[in-house]
Design a protein around this motif. Structure first.
Motif, short mmCIF file in Angstrom:
data_model
loop_
_atom_site.label_atom_id
_atom_site.label_comp_id
_atom_site.label_asym_id
_atom_site.label_seq_id
_atom_site.Cartn_x
_atom_site.Cartn_y
_atom_site.Cartn_z
N GLY A 84 4.30 8.82 15.60
CA GLY A 84 3.45 8.72 14.42
C GLY A 84 3.97 7.75 13.37
O GLY A 84 5.16 7.52 13.22
N SER A 85 3.01 7.20 12.63
CA SER A 85 3.31 6.34 11.49
C SER A 85 2.11 6.41 10.55
O SER A 85 1.19 7.19 10.76
CB SER A 85 3.54 4.89 11.94
N GLY A 86 2.10 5.59 9.53
CA GLY A 86 0.95 5.54 8.65
C GLY A 86 -0.08 4.52 9.07
O GLY A 86 -1.09 4.31 8.39
N ASP A 87 0.17 3.86 10.22
CA ASP A 87 -0.69 2.75 10.65
C ASP A 87 -1.71 3.14 11.72
O ASP A 87 -2.44 2.28 12.20
CB ASP A 87 0.17 1.61 11.19
N GLY A 88 -1.73 4.43 12.10
CA GLY A 88 -2.60 4.81 13.21
C GLY A 88 -3.95 5.33 12.81
O GLY A 88 -4.66 5.91 13.63
N ARG A 89 -4.34 5.11 11.56
CA ARG A 89 -5.61 5.66 11.07
C ARG A 89 -6.80 4.97 11.71
O ARG A 89 -6.85 3.74 11.79
CB ARG A 89 -5.66 5.53 9.55
N ARG A 90 -7.78 5.76 12.13
CA ARG A 90 -8.99 5.20 12.74
C ARG A 90 -10.23 5.42 11.88
O ARG A 90 -11.23 4.74 12.06
CB ARG A 90 -9.22 5.85 14.12
N VAL A 91 -10.17 6.38 10.98
CA VAL A 91 -11.31 6.68 10.12
C VAL A 91 -10.96 6.25 8.70
O VAL A 91 -10.12 6.87 8.04
CB VAL A 91 -11.65 8.19 10.16
N ASP A 92 -11.58 5.17 8.22
CA ASP A 92 -11.23 4.60 6.92
C ASP A 92 -12.44 3.93 6.28
O ASP A 92 -12.50 2.71 6.15
CB ASP A 92 -10.08 3.60 7.10
N PRO A 93 -13.43 4.71 5.84
CA PRO A 93 -14.62 4.13 5.22
C PRO A 93 -14.30 3.50 3.88
O PRO A 93 -13.23 3.73 3.29
CB PRO A 93 -15.55 5.34 5.06
N ASP A 94 -15.24 2.70 3.35
CA ASP A 94 -14.97 1.99 2.11
C ASP A 94 -14.86 2.92 0.91
O ASP A 94 -14.34 2.52 -0.14
CB ASP A 94 -16.02 0.90 1.86
N PHE A 95 -15.34 4.18 1.04
CA PHE A 95 -15.23 5.11 -0.08
C PHE A 95 -14.01 6.02 0.05
O PHE A 95 -13.85 6.98 -0.72
CB PHE A 95 -16.50 5.97 -0.17
N ALA A 96 -13.13 5.75 1.02
CA ALA A 96 -11.94 6.58 1.22
C ALA A 96 -10.98 6.43 0.03
O ALA A 96 -10.99 5.41 -0.67
CB ALA A 96 -11.23 6.17 2.50
N PRO A 97 -10.14 7.42 -0.20
CA PRO A 97 -9.14 7.32 -1.25
C PRO A 97 -8.01 6.36 -0.84
O PRO A 97 -7.98 5.87 0.28
CB PRO A 97 -8.63 8.76 -1.37
N ASP A 98 -7.10 6.10 -1.76
CA ASP A 98 -5.91 5.33 -1.43
C ASP A 98 -4.97 6.23 -0.63
O ASP A 98 -4.37 7.16 -1.19
CB ASP A 98 -5.22 4.82 -2.70
N TRP A 99 -4.85 5.97 0.66
CA TRP A 99 -4.15 6.88 1.55
C TRP A 99 -2.64 6.92 1.27
O TRP A 99 -2.08 5.94 0.77
CB TRP A 99 -4.36 6.47 3.00
N ASP A 100 -2.01 8.01 1.62
CA ASP A 100 -0.57 8.10 1.61
C ASP A 100 0.01 7.14 2.65
O ASP A 100 -0.62 6.84 3.65
CB ASP A 100 -0.12 9.53 1.92
N ASP A 101 1.25 6.67 2.41
CA ASP A 101 1.86 5.71 3.32
C ASP A 101 2.13 6.33 4.68
O ASP A 101 2.09 5.66 5.71
CB ASP A 101 3.18 5.18 2.72
N GLU A 102 2.44 7.64 4.72
CA GLU A 102 2.79 8.25 6.01
C GLU A 102 2.41 9.72 5.99
O GLU A 102 2.42 10.36 4.95
CB GLU A 102 4.29 8.10 6.26
#
Length: 275
Positions: A257-275
């Motif tokens: 795992g890392s913080g780079d594996g996100r697949r769901v990221d719409p334009d209204f998403a929050p500022d995600w955590d790094d990991e």
């Protein structure tokens, strides 16, 4: 089956995800799931399938206290009056008097978080939902929301799978006394391509999907809601409670795992955590 306690309410650790199923396929898979022993179904107003989910629940013949149902309010309906109306409409579509868990589907910074929490608490007070929570909330939002809700939030539903660590959110949930439900838990099938998971699966005589789901539900206070429209997959996905992963195997999967594996990221998403 393993259950998680949501402020005293038991939720099965394995549930059926229903996005983007609809129509007869959705109705039939919900019915088949409940007939074969599943007892947790996840839907949302945005999925536009609550009527179909409700039809499947009724067709299964299960009594209302024989299954756990989650639904969600969309992020453009978080003004208190709109949220209450959304829940009422969801109940009408489902054909139910209450759901077991009602979630804010995505955060919305344009509505004061305090007002959102007050609306959730009102829905619980009315008996329209037994438990309340959020979805796609970051660690900071989890902390703020739980404080405003007076500790009443039970769960955060987020994308979580071997390639997406969610370490920061998981720590915040532990501190807040909240559980985590993992959506997209098998990376839409991509876990089958992970050699580490392949090797562990071969060792246990299980599939890569089964090992991944086992890895999730073997963690404390983590549930998973894999989606399938194929009745044949139901038995495979449920066959994860007759084996256990070693600490070394768990750690080997965590290491993917890392913080780079996100697949769901719409334009209204929050500022995600790094990991």
């Amino acid at each position: 089956m393993k259950t998680l306690s949501l402020n005293g309410i038991d939720m099965p650790a394995l549930g059926l995800g229903t996005w983007p199923l609809s129509g007869a396929q959705c109705r039939d898979i919900v019915r088949a799931a409940l007939e074969s022993g599943w007892a947790h179904v996840d839907t949302a107003a945005m999925y536009d399938n609550e009527k179909d989910v409700g039809a499947g629940l009724r067709a299964s013949g299960r009594p209302r206290d024989g299954y756990f149902l989650t639904t969600k309010v969309w992020h453009d309906q978080l003004d208190p009056e709109r949220m209450i109306k959304s829940c009422e409409d969801s109940l009408d579509r489902l054909g139910l008097e209450h759901v077991d868990l009602f979630l804010i589907h995505w955060p919305n910074s344009h509505v004061p978080l305090k007002e959102q929490m007050e609306a959730l608490l009102e829905l619980r007070a009315r008996g329209w939902t037994r438990a309340i929570g959020v979805s796609n909330f970051t660690a900071a939002l989890v902390r703020q929301a739980q404080d405003l809700a007076g500790g009443a939030l039970s769960l955060n539903q987020v994308e979580y799978h071997p390639q997406l660590s969610q370490k920061t959110v998981r720590a915040a949930l532990d501190d807040a006394g909240m559980a985590l439900t993992a959506y997209s838990p098998i990376q839409r099938g991509a876990v089958r391509e992970q050699q580490v998971i392949r090797d562990i699966a071969k060792h246990h005589g299980k599939s890569e999907v089964q090992v991944t789901l086992r890895w999730l539900v073997q963690q404390d206070n983590v549930a998973a809601i894999p989606k399938t429209g194929n009745p044949a997959r139901l038995a495979e996905n449920a066959a994860i409670f007759d084996f256990e992963l070693s600490e070394e195997e768990m750690d080997a999967i965590f290491a993917l795992g890392s913080g780079d594996g996100r697949r769901v990221d719409p334009d209204f998403a929050p500022d995600w955590d790094d990991e």
